[in-house]
Scaffold this motif. Structure first.
Motif, PDB file in Angstrom:
ATOM      1  N   PHE A   1       0.829  -1.203   0.000  1.00 23.15           N
ATOM      2  CA  PHE A   1       0.000   0.000   0.000  1.00 23.15           C
ATOM      3  C   PHE A   1       0.867   1.257   0.000  1.00 23.15           C
ATOM      4  O   PHE A   1       0.678   2.161   0.803  1.00 23.15           O
ATOM      5  N   SER A   2       1.793   1.310  -0.921  1.00 20.67           N
ATOM      6  CA  SER A   2       2.704   2.451  -1.036  1.00 20.67           C
ATOM      7  C   SER A   2       2.223   3.407  -2.117  1.00 20.67           C
ATOM      8  O   SER A   2       1.388   3.064  -2.955  1.00 20.67           O
ATOM      9  N   CYS A   3       2.792   4.628  -2.093  1.00 18.80           N
ATOM     10  CA  CYS A   3       2.557   5.611  -3.148  1.00 18.80           C
ATOM     11  C   CYS A   3       3.862   5.840  -3.902  1.00 18.80           C
ATOM     12  O   CYS A   3       4.882   6.189  -3.298  1.00 18.80           O
ATOM     13  N   TYR A   4       3.825   5.614  -5.193  1.00 11.59           N
ATOM     14  CA  TYR A   4       4.949   5.910  -6.085  1.00 11.59           C
ATOM     15  C   TYR A   4       4.558   7.169  -6.857  1.00 11.59           C
ATOM     16  O   TYR A   4       3.566   7.177  -7.591  1.00 11.59           O
ATOM     17  N   VAL A   5       5.335   8.231  -6.688  1.00 11.78           N
ATOM     18  CA  VAL A   5       4.912   9.545  -7.169  1.00 11.78           C
ATOM     19  C   VAL A   5       5.930  10.111  -8.144  1.00 11.78           C
ATOM     20  O   VAL A   5       7.136  10.123  -7.858  1.00 11.78           O
TER      21      VAL A   5
ATOM     22  N   PRO B   1      11.577  12.747  -1.253  1.00 16.21           N
ATOM     23  CA  PRO B   1      11.264  13.745  -2.287  1.00 16.21           C
ATOM     24  C   PRO B   1      12.520  14.520  -2.672  1.00 16.21           C
ATOM     25  O   PRO B   1      13.274  14.948  -1.790  1.00 16.21           O
ATOM     26  N   PRO B   2      12.782  14.722  -3.968  1.00 14.70           N
ATOM     27  CA  PRO B   2      13.944  15.516  -4.379  1.00 14.70           C
ATOM     28  C   PRO B   2      13.834  16.936  -3.844  1.00 14.70           C
ATOM     29  O   PRO B   2      12.763  17.539  -3.879  1.00 14.70           O
ATOM     30  N   GLU B   3      14.948  17.451  -3.340  1.00 13.03           N
ATOM     31  CA  GLU B   3      14.947  18.824  -2.848  1.00 13.03           C
ATOM     32  C   GLU B   3      14.906  19.829  -3.989  1.00 13.03           C
ATOM     33  O   GLU B   3      14.547  20.991  -3.780  1.00 13.03           O
ATOM     34  N   TRP B   4      15.287  19.370  -5.181  1.00 18.80           N
ATOM     35  CA  TRP B   4      15.342  20.262  -6.345  1.00 18.80           C
ATOM     36  C   TRP B   4      15.033  19.443  -7.589  1.00 18.80           C
ATOM     37  O   TRP B   4      15.592  18.368  -7.783  1.00 18.80           O
ATOM     38  N   ILE B   5      14.109  19.932  -8.396  1.00 18.02           N
ATOM     39  CA  ILE B   5      13.801  19.299  -9.679  1.00 18.02           C
ATOM     40  C   ILE B   5      14.002  20.369 -10.747  1.00 18.02           C
ATOM     41  O   ILE B   5      13.277  21.375 -10.778  1.00 18.02           O
ATOM     42  N   PRO B   6      15.007  20.215 -11.611  1.00 18.21           N
ATOM     43  CA  PRO B   6      15.304  21.285 -12.561  1.00 18.21           C
ATOM     44  C   PRO B   6      14.203  21.462 -13.593  1.00 18.21           C
ATOM     45  O   PRO B   6      13.444  20.531 -13.894  1.00 18.21           O
ATOM     46  N   ARG B   7      14.133  22.661 -14.117  1.00 24.13           N
ATOM     47  CA  ARG B   7      13.240  22.914 -15.237  1.00 24.13           C
ATOM     48  C   ARG B   7      13.585  21.957 -16.371  1.00 24.13           C
ATOM     49  O   ARG B   7      14.741  21.782 -16.723  1.00 24.13           O
TER      50      ARG B   7
ATOM     51  N   ARG C   1      11.048  11.903  -8.658  1.00 23.49           N
ATOM     52  CA  ARG C   1      10.141  10.854  -8.192  1.00 23.49           C
ATOM     53  C   ARG C   1      10.435  10.530  -6.733  1.00 23.49           C
ATOM     54  O   ARG C   1      11.535  10.781  -6.235  1.00 23.49           O
ATOM     55  N   LEU C   2       9.448   9.940  -6.067  1.00 26.90           N
ATOM     56  CA  LEU C   2       9.584   9.560  -4.665  1.00 26.90           C
ATOM     57  C   LEU C   2       8.744   8.327  -4.396  1.00 26.90           C
ATOM     58  O   LEU C   2       7.839   7.987  -5.176  1.00 26.90           O
ATOM     59  N   VAL C   3       9.045   7.663  -3.277  1.00 29.21           N
ATOM     60  CA  VAL C   3       8.254   6.510  -2.835  1.00 29.21           C
ATOM     61  C   VAL C   3       7.930   6.690  -1.360  1.00 29.21           C
ATOM     62  O   VAL C   3       8.837   6.854  -0.524  1.00 29.21           O
TER      63      VAL C   3
ATOM     64  N   HIS D   1      -3.633  -1.426  -5.398  1.00 26.17           N
ATOM     65  CA  HIS D   1      -2.430  -0.931  -4.753  1.00 26.17           C
ATOM     66  C   HIS D   1      -1.208  -1.653  -5.343  1.00 26.17           C
ATOM     67  O   HIS D   1      -1.340  -2.755  -5.868  1.00 26.17           O
ATOM     68  N   PRO D   2      -0.058  -1.000  -5.313  1.00 28.73           N
ATOM     69  CA  PRO D   2       0.218   0.346  -4.834  1.00 28.73           C
ATOM     70  C   PRO D   2      -0.508   1.390  -5.696  1.00 28.73           C
ATOM     71  O   PRO D   2      -1.035   1.088  -6.748  1.00 28.73           O
ATOM     72  N   LEU D   3      -0.419   2.646  -5.247  1.00 33.44           N
ATOM     73  CA  LEU D   3      -0.962   3.747  -6.026  1.00 33.44           C
ATOM     74  C   LEU D   3       0.185   4.447  -6.752  1.00 33.44           C
ATOM     75  O   LEU D   3       1.225   4.744  -6.159  1.00 33.44           O
ATOM     76  N   PHE D   4      -0.020   4.689  -8.031  1.00 35.35           N
ATOM     77  CA  PHE D   4       0.973   5.389  -8.847  1.00 35.35           C
ATOM     78  C   PHE D   4       0.367   6.726  -9.277  1.00 35.35           C
ATOM     79  O   PHE D   4      -0.720   6.755  -9.856  1.00 35.35           O
ATOM     80  N   VAL D   5       1.074   7.804  -8.986  1.00 34.70           N
ATOM     81  CA  VAL D   5       0.545   9.157  -9.242  1.00 34.70           C
ATOM     82  C   VAL D   5       1.592   9.963 -10.032  1.00 34.70           C
ATOM     83  O   VAL D   5       2.790   9.874  -9.763  1.00 34.70           O
ATOM     84  N   ALA D   6       1.116  10.734 -10.988  1.00 37.44           N
ATOM     85  CA  ALA D   6       1.978  11.684 -11.710  1.00 37.44           C
ATOM     86  C   ALA D   6       1.357  13.065 -11.603  1.00 37.44           C
ATOM     87  O   ALA D   6       0.197  13.268 -11.973  1.00 37.44           O
ATOM     88  N   PHE D   7       2.108  14.007 -11.082  1.00 35.54           N
ATOM     89  CA  PHE D   7       1.705  15.410 -11.036  1.00 35.54           C
ATOM     90  C   PHE D   7       2.457  16.155 -12.123  1.00 35.54           C
ATOM     91  O   PHE D   7       3.695  16.133 -12.160  1.00 35.54           O
ATOM     92  N   VAL D   8       1.743  16.836 -12.995  1.00 34.44           N
ATOM     93  CA  VAL D   8       2.341  17.479 -14.160  1.00 34.44           C
ATOM     94  C   VAL D   8       2.031  18.974 -14.111  1.00 34.44           C
ATOM     95  O   VAL D   8       0.884  19.374 -13.978  1.00 34.44           O
TER      96      VAL D   8
END
Length: 463
Positions: free
Chosen positions: A332-336, A363-369, A374-376, A449-456
């Motif tokens: 029951f994890s979230c892969y984001v 979570p990455p502290e910095w995601i370049p333009r 991604r995180l778990v 489950h797991p849940l896979f999410v993409a935020f765009v």
């Protein structure tokens, strides 16, 4: 630099990244203990400079001396908000070997069009015993912007915020004092045939002006250079319009600099992401890349895992690599995925929560333009709870106005539905469950489950 110390958030960001402010010349300079010293240097970094908003002339000089390959490299140009120049001193022992060097040589070390093996290596930053006395005077259209040195250093630099230049507008008067006559002669052999203006030798000191590069330059497509230059102009114009009295980071109040204009402050993460992605591209598995880079750069495994989070183009391939490396079960994890490929600025982590579960990949502290992070969030065990958390990122829009977004994700146990949402309308949420290779949906599946999410951000579908 005497007397300057960080006292603001921006000041501490500059200091933490290995720089300081010189009030006498109103410039930013690199410190001897800069964090970049752990990351060495190689051709691949120059080839990726445009990705850091840097439009540069690069001039590597190679020679051998005292059991080591040496590379002294010169740079001048525009670094986002900054016009600047650099002199870097790097070495590679003849017998240096190991998995870290093997990976770095095979990725960022390769120099296309150069048949000399010593030129296609990863180089270490010079150790304390190999510091050289360096001097540099940067001129823009013939007018002096600043002077650095003479100073014993491995990376002598200067950067003037709020000035926009092309590399052709800049020249650098260089002075390098070598250790002895043998080293001086080896260095002169390295520049033989390059007609630098003003070349002269005073004892073991070599002086010349770096006006144009004679070394082969990394690829720089005109349309890419034009786009980067336009973005840099926007940042410089926005900075100048605020009318700051000086460039002291303790005095500058410009929120957009957190997410645009100062990519050089994140050079270590940029290099790490670059090598991680290239390592995956040549077929190295996650464990091999983590092992090689923790040894080569002296960072912890968690940092490399964050760099690797955007290394796989396909989301499903990344999920498989993470599960194999970390031994994660299907639970029951979230892969984001946080997709910034169409964003207007970098993303900077402002906060995170984990109401249930722990971050197996933080979570990455910095995601370049232009990049993806991604995180778990793994569900707690043993527990009746699934996983639930949030991350908050700050970012800029096309007008350099800074915003924050809360990204929420939840994969509960029992009969409660999966959830995912973004707090602002310029972000789109996609999801699927059970199968990471399944088609992304605009609605979050209630079960599975797991849940896979993409935020765009910025429109479009997940990369």
């Amino acid at each position: 630099m005497s007397g300057w110390a960080p006292s603001s958030a921006l000041g501490w960001a500059v200091w933490t990244a290995g720089f300081a402010y010189d009030p006498a010349q109103d410039i930013i300079v690199s410190r001897l203990d800069a964090t970049q010293r752990s990351f060495g240097y190689a051709y691949g970094y120059d080839a990726a400079a445009l990705g850091m908003s840097a439009v540069l002339h690069c001039e590597p000089i190679f020679f051998d001396y005292a059991g080591k390959h040496w590379m002294i490299e010169l740079w001048k140009g525009q670094y986002g908000l900054e016009t600047g120049c650099e002199i870097g001193v790097y070495t590679r022992a003849f017998d240096a070997s190991g998995p870290g060097y093997a990976l770095l040589d095979a990725t960022v070390g390769r120099r296309p069009g150069d048949d000399l093996p010593a030129h296609s290596l990863f180089y270490d930053c010079a150790g304390d015993g190999d510091l050289l006395e360096l001097s540099a005077t940067l001129r823009r259209d013939g007018q002096v912007l600043f002077t650095r040195g003479p100073e014993r250093h491995w990376w002598l630099t200067g950067f003037r915020w709020g000035v926009l230049s092309t590399p052709d507008q800049l020249s650098v008067d260089v002075a390098i004092t070598l250790k002895d006559e043998a080293m001086r002669d080896a260095f002169l052999g390295g520049i033989a045939g390059r007609p630098y203006p003003g070349l002269r030798v005073d004892g073991t000191t070599v002086r010349f002006t770096f006006e144009r590069p004679f070394a082969r330059q990394p690829p720089a497509p005109n349309e890419v250079v034009a786009a980067v230059t336009a973005a840099n102009r926007q940042v410089v114009d926005a900075y100048v319009a605020r009318g700051f009295a000086d460039n002291d980071p303790n005095h500058v109040q410009a929120a957009f600099l957190e997410v645009a204009g100062l990519a050089l402050l994140r050079a270590g993460d940029h290099y790490g992401r670059l090598v991680a992605a290239l390592g995956v591209a040549i077929g190295r598995d996650m464990g091999a890349v983590v092992g090689a880079l923790t040894a080569a750069f002296g960072v912890d495994a968690a940092a490399v895992e964050r760099w690797l989070s955007g290394a796989w183009r396909q989301f499903g391939a990344w999920v498989g690599a993470v599960e194999a490396f970390l031994g994660l079960p299907m639970d029951f994890s979230c892969y984001v995925e946080i997709d910034n490929t169409r964003g207007a600025s970098d993303l900077v982590l402002a906060g995170r929560t984990n109401a249930h579960g722990d971050y197996a990949v933080a979570p990455p502290e910095w995601i370049p333009r232009g990049g993806v992070g991604r995180l778990v969030l793994q569900d707690p065990k043993p527990s009746v709870h699934g996983s639930e958390g949030t991350v908050t990122y700050r970012y800029g829009d096309s007008g350099l106005n800074v915003h924050a977004v809360d990204l929420r994700f939840e994969c509960p146990t029992g009969f409660l539905p999966n959830r995912a949402s973004a707090s602002t309308g310029d972000w789109t949420v996609f999801a699927t469950s059970s199968d990471p290779g399944g088609a992304w949906q605009r609605s979050v599946p209630r079960g599975g489950h797991p849940l896979f999410v993409a935020f765009v951000v910025g429109g479009g579908t997940p990369a």
